[in-house]
Design a protein around this motif. Structure first.
Motif, PDB file in Angstrom:
ATOM      1  N   TRP A  84      46.100  27.038 -24.636  1.00 27.37           N
ATOM      2  CA  TRP A  84      46.573  25.772 -24.080  1.00 27.37           C
ATOM      3  C   TRP A  84      47.897  25.925 -23.347  1.00 27.37           C
ATOM      4  N   LEU A  85      48.682  26.934 -23.719  1.00 24.85           N
ATOM      5  CA  LEU A  85      50.042  27.042 -23.199  1.00 24.85           C
ATOM      6  C   LEU A  85      50.076  27.388 -21.712  1.00 24.85           C
ATOM      7  N   THR A  86      49.153  28.222 -21.238  1.00 25.09           N
ATOM      8  CA  THR A  86      49.187  28.643 -19.834  1.00 25.09           C
ATOM      9  C   THR A  86      48.923  27.485 -18.874  1.00 25.09           C
ATOM     10  N   PRO A  87      47.831  26.719 -19.025  1.00 28.36           N
ATOM     11  CA  PRO A  87      47.660  25.572 -18.124  1.00 28.36           C
ATOM     12  C   PRO A  87      48.746  24.516 -18.306  1.00 28.36           C
ATOM     13  N   TYR A  88      49.265  24.396 -19.519  1.00 27.99           N
ATOM     14  CA  TYR A  88      50.318  23.401 -19.739  1.00 27.99           C
ATOM     15  C   TYR A  88      51.590  23.778 -18.979  1.00 27.99           C
ATOM     16  N   LEU A  89      51.974  25.045 -19.038  1.00 27.48           N
ATOM     17  CA  LEU A  89      53.154  25.486 -18.291  1.00 27.48           C
ATOM     18  C   LEU A  89      52.936  25.340 -16.788  1.00 27.48           C
ATOM     19  N   LEU A  90      51.723  25.617 -16.334  1.00 26.83           N
ATOM     20  CA  LEU A  90      51.422  25.447 -14.910  1.00 26.83           C
ATOM     21  C   LEU A  90      51.565  23.988 -14.504  1.00 26.83           C
ATOM     22  N   PHE A  91      51.063  23.091 -15.331  1.00 28.74           N
ATOM     23  CA  PHE A  91      51.201  21.658 -15.043  1.00 28.74           C
ATOM     24  C   PHE A  91      52.671  21.254 -14.971  1.00 28.74           C
ATOM     25  N   LEU A  92      53.463  21.711 -15.918  1.00 24.87           N
ATOM     26  CA  LEU A  92      54.886  21.366 -15.946  1.00 24.87           C
ATOM     27  C   LEU A  92      55.610  21.905 -14.718  1.00 24.87           C
ATOM     28  N   GLU A 146      42.634  25.747 -12.440  1.00 32.56           N
ATOM     29  CA  GLU A 146      42.148  25.492 -11.077  1.00 32.56           C
ATOM     30  C   GLU A 146      42.177  24.002 -10.757  1.00 32.56           C
ATOM     31  N   GLU A 147      41.970  23.193 -11.773  1.00 33.08           N
ATOM     32  CA  GLU A 147      42.029  21.743 -11.594  1.00 33.08           C
ATOM     33  C   GLU A 147      43.413  21.312 -11.102  1.00 33.08           C
ATOM     34  N   ILE A 148      44.452  21.974 -11.591  1.00 35.19           N
ATOM     35  CA  ILE A 148      45.827  21.638 -11.215  1.00 35.19           C
ATOM     36  C   ILE A 148      46.118  22.044  -9.777  1.00 35.19           C
ATOM     37  N   THR A 149      45.629  23.212  -9.377  1.00 34.93           N
ATOM     38  CA  THR A 149      45.989  23.770  -8.068  1.00 34.93           C
ATOM     39  C   THR A 149      45.002  23.431  -6.956  1.00 34.93           C
TER      40      THR A 149
END
Length: 331
Positions: A84-92, A146-149
């Motif tokens: 969970w931490l990797t997509p969360y950091l990307l979102f932040l 990928e959803e974030i980017t």
């Protein structure tokens, strides 16, 4: 170009480190023990060189609900695979400026609730269903990144739906610990929003607010698996499906499970009040609704009612997360 790439990489590292320090729990030494907290981070610019920024992390905790959710994730996931931490950091990192917009509060919490609810809330490894093509957790993590980017809109991954029906299964010791940890977060979140209904006069609102999810590793049967001869009520223990249902289980420390063992409900209730109420230390919020003072027996009806009420917490939270998803899609 190589120099620019290096500079961009270092800048990215700085941005990731900054949001990690600001929004992710750390082990902080408290008065009695180490505790997972999110602590405020101050940005201090050098008085001579304004482009130089120093970070100072204070020790008092803040963002209590975000911290509690991360404690749940920290203790319920494998130590080496905090997916969970990797997509969360990307979102932040991608949305940091928006997180500072006071007209859009709590986006960092809304996204983590959404991420947890759809990335981790799956029961596929535990329920056999040949018709479901389950993607490994590592692959699902990439989908959320990928959803974030991609620009499709954050919060669009409705294909990964939480499997609340797992709570209707009789898995006994095979129940994923995640669901017990998640319930502690849901109960805490529910209880801090009400004045009564979480422990009567025995537990104060302040003690509920200060409750911290901690590591536990043993599934306890409330009605014992092997009741001692002479116990007055064994109707739950003699019904295997009910005995191993979520309504008759709790996640506790190994020492408590060992000391309570196959004792009666009344004995366990007395021990619970002795260690939790008198010592002002709550082992598990789930047990507050199990070991009530106005009960002397644990019946079939009690197990079913408890399971129904605990499942309702998940169902209510599912609706809440879905309602918050609309705010994320519009980012």
């Amino acid at each position: 170009k190589a120099g620019e790439a290096v500079a961009d990489f270092i800048e990215l590292l700085w941005e990731i480190r900054f949001v990690f320090d600001k929004y992710v729990v750390k082990w902080i030494k408290d008065e009695q023990s180490d505790i997972l907290k999110i602590c405020p981070v101050d940005e201090n610019k050098d008085s001579k060189n304004k482009e130089t920024v120093y970070l100072r992390r204070r020790t008092e905790g803040h963002m209590p609900e975000l911290a509690q959710l991360q404690r749940m994730l920290y203790h319920s996931q494998e130590m080496r695979t905090f997916y969970w931490l990797t997509p969360y950091l990307l979102f932040l990192q991608e949305n940091y400026s928006m997180l500072q917009d006071t007209s859009k509060p709590n986006l960092e919490l809304l996204y983590l609730q959404y991420l947890d609810h759809h990335l981790l809330n799956l029961s596929l490894p535990y329920i056999s269903n040949d018709e479901i093509d389950a993607k490994p957790l590592s692959e699902r993590t990439w989908v959320f990144m990928e959803e974030i980017t991609s620009g499709r809109g954050i919060g669009s991954q409705s294909e990964f739906s939480p499997d609340i029906y797992l709570l209707d299964e009789s898995l006994g010791l095979r129940f994923p610990h995640y669901w017990f940890y998640k319930l502690e977060y849901l109960l805490w979140r529910k209880y801090i929003r009400v004045e009564t209904g979480y422990g009567g006069e025995d537990i104060s609102k302040k003690e509920i607010e200060e409750f911290k999810i901690t590591a536990k590793n043993s599934v306890e049967h409330i009605a014992p698996q092997r009741p001692i001869d002479g116990q007055t009520n064994v109707e739950v223990s003699e019904n295997r499906a009910l005995l191993d249902s979520f309504g008759n289980l709790a996640l506790v420390s190994r020492s408590i499970n060992s000391s309570w063992s196959n004792s009666t409900y009344r004995f366990k209730r007395e021990k619970f009040y002795e260690s939790n109420i008198k010592n002002r230390r709550i082992e598990a919020l789930k047990l507050l609704s199990v070991y009530r003072r106005d009960k002397s027996e644990w019946t079939k009806a009690d197990v079913k009612n408890h399971q129904r009420s605990m499942k309702a917490c998940f169902e209510e939270y599912d609706k809440y997360v879905e309602s918050g998803r609309s705010r994320l899609i519009n980012i």
